[in-house]
Design a protein around this motif. Sequence first.
Motif, short mmCIF file in Angstrom:
data_model
loop_
_atom_site.label_atom_id
_atom_site.label_comp_id
_atom_site.label_asym_id
_atom_site.label_seq_id
_atom_site.Cartn_x
_atom_site.Cartn_y
_atom_site.Cartn_z
N ARG A 326 -6.43 1.46 -27.69
CA ARG A 326 -6.24 0.25 -28.64
C ARG A 326 -6.98 0.03 -29.87
O ARG A 326 -6.63 0.05 -30.75
CB ARG A 326 -6.28 -0.72 -27.55
N LEU A 327 -8.37 0.62 -29.58
CA LEU A 327 -9.49 0.95 -30.67
C LEU A 327 -8.92 1.69 -31.56
O LEU A 327 -9.00 1.44 -33.09
CB LEU A 327 -10.54 1.15 -30.33
N TYR A 328 -8.31 2.92 -31.38
CA TYR A 328 -7.71 3.78 -32.33
C TYR A 328 -6.58 3.22 -32.87
O TYR A 328 -6.39 3.58 -34.20
CB TYR A 328 -7.22 5.15 -31.54
N SER A 329 -5.72 2.61 -32.38
CA SER A 329 -4.64 1.82 -33.17
C SER A 329 -4.95 0.93 -34.05
O SER A 329 -4.53 0.87 -35.35
CB SER A 329 -3.73 1.10 -32.01
N LEU A 330 -6.04 0.18 -33.66
CA LEU A 330 -6.71 -0.73 -34.70
C LEU A 330 -7.36 -0.01 -36.16
O LEU A 330 -6.87 -0.72 -37.15
CB LEU A 330 -7.61 -1.67 -34.02
N GLY A 334 -6.03 1.32 -41.19
CA GLY A 334 -7.00 1.80 -42.40
C GLY A 334 -6.99 2.93 -42.63
O GLY A 334 -6.81 3.55 -43.64
N GLN A 335 -6.92 3.84 -41.57
CA GLN A 335 -6.92 5.43 -41.83
C GLN A 335 -5.61 5.84 -42.44
O GLN A 335 -5.69 6.72 -43.49
CB GLN A 335 -7.20 6.21 -40.59
N ASP A 336 -4.53 5.37 -41.99
CA ASP A 336 -3.35 5.56 -42.56
C ASP A 336 -3.19 5.40 -44.14
O ASP A 336 -2.67 5.91 -44.90
CB ASP A 336 -2.26 5.15 -41.69
N ALA A 337 -3.68 4.15 -44.18
CA ALA A 337 -3.58 3.63 -45.72
C ALA A 337 -4.54 4.42 -46.69
O ALA A 337 -3.83 4.69 -47.89
CB ALA A 337 -4.00 2.18 -45.64
N LEU A 338 -5.66 4.68 -46.28
CA LEU A 338 -6.44 5.78 -47.12
C LEU A 338 -6.10 7.02 -46.91
O LEU A 338 -5.91 7.71 -48.21
CB LEU A 338 -7.78 5.65 -46.35
N ARG A 339 -5.23 7.55 -46.01
CA ARG A 339 -4.83 8.86 -46.01
C ARG A 339 -3.72 8.93 -47.21
O ARG A 339 -3.36 9.86 -47.86
CB ARG A 339 -4.04 9.26 -44.68
N TRP A 340 -2.72 7.87 -46.99
CA TRP A 340 -1.56 7.79 -48.06
C TRP A 340 -2.00 7.62 -49.40
O TRP A 340 -1.60 8.24 -50.30
CB TRP A 340 -0.72 6.73 -47.50
N LEU A 341 -3.23 7.03 -49.63
CA LEU A 341 -3.91 6.78 -51.03
C LEU A 341 -4.20 7.93 -51.56
O LEU A 341 -4.25 8.48 -52.60
CB LEU A 341 -5.03 5.89 -50.96
N ALA A 342 -4.73 8.77 -50.47
CA ALA A 342 -5.27 10.43 -50.86
C ALA A 342 -4.32 11.21 -51.27
O ALA A 342 -4.41 11.90 -52.50
CB ALA A 342 -6.17 10.83 -49.67
N PHE A 343 -3.13 11.06 -50.70
CA PHE A 343 -2.06 11.95 -50.79
C PHE A 343 -1.30 11.57 -52.35
O PHE A 343 -1.05 12.40 -53.00
CB PHE A 343 -0.98 11.66 -49.81
N ILE A 344 -1.45 10.13 -52.59
CA ILE A 344 -1.03 9.75 -53.87
C ILE A 344 -1.83 10.13 -55.00
O ILE A 344 -1.20 10.47 -56.03
CB ILE A 344 -0.97 8.32 -53.76
#
Length: 466
Positions: A326-330, A334-344
């Motif tokens: 559950r903590l990982y999902s929380l 944020g990690q996915d958002a930063l990861r997509w920002l990095a790819f962009i």
Amino acid sequence: MTLLNLSWKNLSNKPLTMLLSLVLFALGVGLISFLLLINHQISEKFEKNLAGIDLVIGAKGSPLQLILSSMYHIDAPTGNIPIKGVMPYLNPKNPFIKAAIPLSLGDSYRGYRIVGTTANFLELYQAKVRTGRSFKGLMEVLAGATAAQELGLKVGSTFQSSHGLIEDENLVHEGHAFKVVGIMQPTGASVDQLLLTPAQSIWEVHEHAGMGAAPAVEEPEEAEHEHDDEEHAAEDSIAENHAENTEQVNGIALTNQEEDHQNDDEAPHDHEDEHQLKSILEYPDKDITALLLQFNGHNITTLNLQRMINQNTSMQAATPAIEITRLYSLMGVGQDALRWLAFIIMGVSGLSIFISLFSSLRDRRYELALMRTMGASPGKLFAMIIMEGLLLAIFGYLIGLAISHGGMELLAGEMKAAYRYTFTGRTFLLEEAYLLLGALAVGFVAAVIPAIQARNTDISETLAEG
């Protein structure tokens, strides 16, 4: 002049354009690398501290808070629970329980937590004593490797604890000194940051009363009768409580009275060591903070134990694996958002490389035509432009790694001060090698169209235009 030198000269001829491309590329690579580093180290610490624990029992509250405070020691405890409420699980004869480790939390020394527990706690993390020995008596402490190093503790050192988990001189427990009797080897788990002592030591500090083996004290005959009456009343209360717990958890509990009679018959009474602590089972009226359980196996009874405790008792039970997921999902949002920002950012940097190389061809068409007349093949012109794209990718990758590892090293100090966990930027992951391949691919794709145009340069037309 080699092809590599020629490519570098062409890039450095426009330093501002090259700098913009490098900065964008480095930001993208650095952000992805930083996410890889922090995710790897957090995951590693979470997995090490799971330690095969199947269930944690504690006071009502947030189950995630219970897990974080009892297993990872990075949050405040949810409260205390009475020992008499968990005695069925502490029973060594319980066929469903492999290990039950009590924890008493709430005190600290200069920010490092003091944990009242039993010697079985070390077995959870395969922790071994490096110097000295493990705790055996009242007010004895076995220090974790990191705690001992940071606090300057060694075998024989003494200190006084503070109430709570913050360093405050006004909360120091005066007159009750702990003594370090051993220091553990580093494990990489949370036990490195802890100061371990018997649970009786925590009670001693807070109640100002001895909790060790009771010395022989001569009492008046009348007082002895009163004491016997109190003991019988306590035993009746424990028996009633055990019966209730047995019904509540579908028979997972065993009565302790039978075991006590067996122990009286089988175990000889040893009075040689008056400092030897009594079993925690002999303090049913005391409180602990949490109980860590390992099951002998997973069956319908153990699978239903958490639900039974949560529904039928005043305590709560939490499964570490579920709460950490559950903590990982929380954290994952944020990690996915930063990861997509990095790819962009990496995509934008690739576009920047493409635009800079494509626009530079207009100014270099005459130069490329002259190279062709001097014997350079179309393939060599193609390779030169591709080399420029790859050079930008490589330098951007190296700068990005420097940013991510340097930033991780700076963040490590802050995280250590806040959570007592050790992070580092001086480690390199296999995933970062794959990241290099990705960076090279971006550089190649960004340069391939300009390279094709350079290879197809029309010599006569370009020279005629002058």
